[in-house]
Structures are given as structure tokens and as C-alpha cells.
Design an enzyme around this catalytic site. Sequence first.
Site, PDB file in Angstrom:
ATOM      1  N   GLU A 151     -83.242 -77.563 -63.277  1.00 33.99           N
ATOM      2  CA  GLU A 151     -83.439 -78.005 -61.970  1.00 33.99           C
ATOM      3  C   GLU A 151     -84.275 -77.180 -61.148  1.00 33.99           C
ATOM      4  OE1 GLU A 151     -82.443 -80.781 -60.582  1.00 33.99           O
ATOM      5  OE2 GLU A 151     -81.398 -81.807 -61.907  1.00 33.99           O
ATOM      6  N   SER A 195     -18.341 -78.634 -52.324  1.00 33.46           N
ATOM      7  CA  SER A 195     -17.639 -77.101 -52.478  1.00 33.46           C
ATOM      8  C   SER A 195     -18.445 -76.104 -52.822  1.00 33.46           C
ATOM      9  CB  SER A 195     -16.481 -77.237 -53.566  1.00 33.46           C
ATOM     10  OG  SER A 195     -15.466 -78.289 -53.185  1.00 33.46           O
TER      11      SER A 195
END
Length: 680
Positions: free
Chosen positions: A80, A338
Site C-alpha cells: 500500500e 441461612s
Amino acid sequence: MHRVLTAWVCSGGIALAAILGVLALDRIFPPPALAERSVVVTDARGQIFRAFPVEDGRWRLAAHLQEIDPAFIDALIAIEDERFHTHRGIDPRAVLRAAFNAVRAGEIVSGASTLTMQTARLLEPRPQRNLGSKLMESWRALQLEHRYSKEEILETYLTLTPYGGNLEGVTAASWAWFGHPPDRLTPAQIALLIALPQAPEARRPDLRPDNARSGRARILDRLARDGLLAAGIARESADDPVPDRQNFPSLAWHASDTLRLTVEADRPRVVSTLDYALQADAERLAHAAASAAGPDVQVALLIVENDTRAVRAAVGSASRGIAGGWIDLTDRPRSPGSTLKPFIYGMAFDDGLAAPHTRITDAPRRFDSYMPENFDRVFRGDVTVAQALQHSLNVPAVETLDAVGASRFAAGLRFAGASPAIADRAETETGLAIALGGAGLTVRDLATLYAGLANDGEVRPLVWTVGAIGIDEPGMQILSAESAREILAILRGAPQPAGRAPASLTSEAPAIAFKTGTSWGFRDAWAAGIGAGYTVVVWVGHADARPRTGQTGRDAALPILFDVFDLLPRAEARTEDRSPWLLDRDTPQPLQRYRRDPAPEILFPPDDAEVWMEADGRGYVLAGRGETALSWFVDGEPVALNAAGEPIWQPTGPGFYSVRAVDRTGRATLSRVRIVTSQG
């Protein structure tokens, strides 16, 4: 000479004016800022748990060069913009080459856009591709090069590059097409990632595989011609299958959704404390357990590292395909059953009301209009407090809470960071019911409390991000260190679940201190455990709170808890992890039987006092009042009386001490004191 000088001054002035004009334009019209990026939640090693799309559902994951295969970077620049590292945004040689080719061919056959110009175009898209837009791209490229480094420009390009559909950036593309980050790429993958941005829609592998294959082949040929790839490897890579679209990672779904809200605008990555491997194992375990439990059953769990309070795994639900699966069930208040009983007894120990071997009666008893009964509706009669906690007996827990004070207990939970949701009723009804689950708490609340129990009773907030580890968050001492250790010793001696051998003194594995809980109507099953340096909390139930008849915390949640501990790394067991030594100590005679008489009052030293040590070594006269004569203990040791019958305490040095006053009926009061030198 004068003319030359004048011309030189004029040209210099024009140049200066031009430079100033350029600088002014640069300041007035700066390049656009980087668009919003997808938030990514990772573990400390960078493994992605989940990514979130930006506007319009696009995936735009930030690119970081150190996380991208260098071979891809080299190939991209070679194809590129081969002079990317030397030009200043515009490549004059590329411009001349493109112009020459266009004149020779009579049409544009090659472009001259640098990667910087392409970055400018991605930052500021323009609908028309003409000379004006080209000039603007060139101007923006010069601005970008002036402001940013080459690495920053390249990272911006690799964040915004289109890869077809709603994919932007090489990181998103690598996950979508290959199922992994771009840190390791094959030649075929590198070629495809270069070919796709050249024609993102025309070469989409999922829609146009033939175009994707041919575009990839052209890039492979180019890499071979440029000497970046062996010709044989290029030919073999061209035959690789074209990938199909894959899903993005989706581990820690609920936790990631919460963590993304903490992200900083300029840093769209949240580094969580979650451990990727442990999170994956925990999710598989939760899913398997929920599937085996029956239709629409959900499982939620947290794993917390005790030393740092860091959350290492968080499962908000077993499956999003089950009812309620989209809800984070670790953050929804449910009845804890509990599971709060250890803290009730711990506060009673701190208050001098009881000790592990204090005898207490488990028999039917009414508290105004409230009459608790045991889960199995059987009463055991005379038991120790340790036995009452290990077997989760209800009446002793309610009686102890009545002495501690339900309002005080609830306030202690709130100060510790847990916020119990309590109905607005009389304290003697709903308040005492807190002992049996009459207040809503979340999995996170319980994990916070139990991690505090593991840290000598000091509760601190859970830590969810790596950056928060080590930050001195304010803590709250919900129990004294002594009481917290006694409670853990009791819980380690609780009956083990079926199929699990009890921890022995010779076992290399640390014993697990655990407590189960079952809410009224079997709507919630809980198990909370501490061991191997971790705290684990497990919840099992229906998201809509439908009952699961007969499914208790011990049956439904405890096996999962032990399976989770099997996932955790082995830690060397400390002596107190394997031995109930705290329970073997003699219980002072006044605490051998639990009684409900008025507690004595300590006048000196008051609770939480800071007292200077006397320079001459003299002791302190302990003072208090009660219904009967008082006996005094400091850190469990009796205090001697002087000739006048006064209790004289001589501290051994600076530090923290626990002073207890016990009357003849067994009622006691605790005062925590810090002795300091005169210098502080």
C-alpha cells in the site's frame, strides 16, 4: 544590489506569510478526531471477553501495533505505501508515477494515496472522489503527519479500515473472519486482510467467496514477486478455504456489560480482574449444572481472590437461552436463607454473649408473634453454638440475633457494603427473620461479606478492574479477627456434602469453610465457601423466583461449590485451614451456658478507645458495672486483682487488645482498645 535585497525581502515576506497562513489554517481547521471505538473487556493478558459495537452496530476495535503480527504490517506497507516511513504524508514519487501512468494509458490506472492520506479519508469521508477531495486528503495528511507519529497514524488506519459489512479495523476483521486476534496470522490470512479493504463489499468472504479468493491470490502473487513470501507457500496459501463469518467472543457477558460503563473515553479497553481460563471453566460448569438441574434452572456464581478482593470469575447466569438468562443474577437481591448465620454468631462472640462451646438450647420458642422452627422440623435440645451453626439450627440463631439486635445487625451489613432489602414491618417479625433469610441480598453482597470473613473480619469492596487492585478502599471491621477465625474454624467442621471426603489434618488440600442456605418455599439455594485463598458464592434457582420443591442449598448449590473449588489452583494449606485448634480451647465458665440477662457495661476502657501507655509502666484499673460482680479478661486471659480487689491490666506493649467484662450469669461485653506510646 538594492533590487536583489528588496526582492529577497519580498520573497521572504511572502514565504513567511505563507507559513503563517498554513499554521493559521491548521489551527482553524484541525483534522477530525478519531471516531468512537468499540469498548473491549479483557483479562490481564489481553484475552477478550466481550466487545461492544459502536453506532449503527459497527464493530470498530482499536488496533495496537504490538498486538498485530509484524509480518502483516510489513506486507501491508510493501503493497500500500512502501515509503510510508520516509514521506511526510504525501509521496511525490508515487504522485509522479501515477500521473505518468495515467498519461500513457489515457486513464487513471494507479493511485498515489499514501496510508496517511487513506487515514485522512477514513477520518473524514467525502461522497465524491474528485480533485478537490484529493487536495483535501493531501492537506489532512500533512496535518496528521505534523501531529502524530507514524505508529499512531498506522494504528488509526488499522482501526478504521473497512472489511465488509459492519466490520472496521484489522482487529475486528481478524476476530470475525478467523476467530482470533491478529497477533498470529497465516500467509493466506495476511493476504485476505490486505485484499479486503481494496474492495470491502465486492470481496466479502461470506457473500462473495470467489471474489475473496481471487483478490487474496493477487496479493499472494504480489508478496511472492516482492520477495516477502516464498512462491511455493504463496501457491499453497491460495488453495486455503475462504473463511466464513464467526461470532465475536462473549465470555463474562453480564460482567462485561457492567464493566464497559467504567471505560475512559480515550481508552476503550477495560482490563478486568477476571481470569479468562477460570471464567471459561466456571461458565461451562454452571451450564452443565443448570442443565442437569431441570428446565429453566439458572446458576449464578462469583469467585473472589481473598488477598486482593479481585473477582476472578463472574457467572451472571448459566445460559442466556434459559428464562432470565439475560439478567445478571449476581446483582439481583434474593433471600439468602441461612447464609448470614455465621455473622450473627460472630457478633455474639464479639459481644461476649457466647463462644464456640457455649451450650444453647434448640427447642420451640416464640419471639412475640414470630416462632421459628428448624428446616427438618426436628429440635436437638442442648447443643453447642458450634453445632448449632454447623447444622444450621434456626431457633439458636434467632435467639442469638435477638440478643445481638436485629437493627444493629442489619446496620452492620449496610456499613459493610451489603444492603439488605427488608420489608417495612415490626422488628420482632421481619427483623429477627433476617437470621433465616428475611432480607434480600445479592451474590455480590454475600461474596463481599464472606471475603471479609476470610480477611479477619475486615470487609472491603470487591475489585473488578486490574487498575483498582491495591487501591486503599475504605474497609469496615464487621467482626473482630478472633471471632472471624473462630467462625471459620466452625464452618470447616461442618458435615461434608455426599461424595466428598472430610478434610483431614494430613490432607494437603485446604479445608473449605462453607455455609449453605435455602430460602422460604425452596425459591433460592445457596452455598458460600472459603478455602485455597478464594471465596466462592453459588446461587441456584429460577430467575422468576418460582419454588423448586425439595431443592435445598445443601442438595442443589453445595456440590457446585465444591466443583468450583476443584477448578481453583492448589494453595498450600495453613495450619488453621486444617485444624480446629480454635475450637479446642477451654471456654470460660461464664460462657459455658448461653443466658439472656442484662449485659454488663464497660466504663473504662471504652470501646474503640485509643489509650496512651503510661511511661512509668503502671497498669490501668478496669472499670465497669453489671447486675453481679464482674470478671475481666484481656485477649482471653484473666486479669489479676490488686490488694483492694480492683482489676489491674498491664499491657505488654503498644497494639490492639480485646477487653471483656463477664458477670456471674455469663453475660459479657467486649471493648476493643488500642494502646499507643505518647508519641502516637
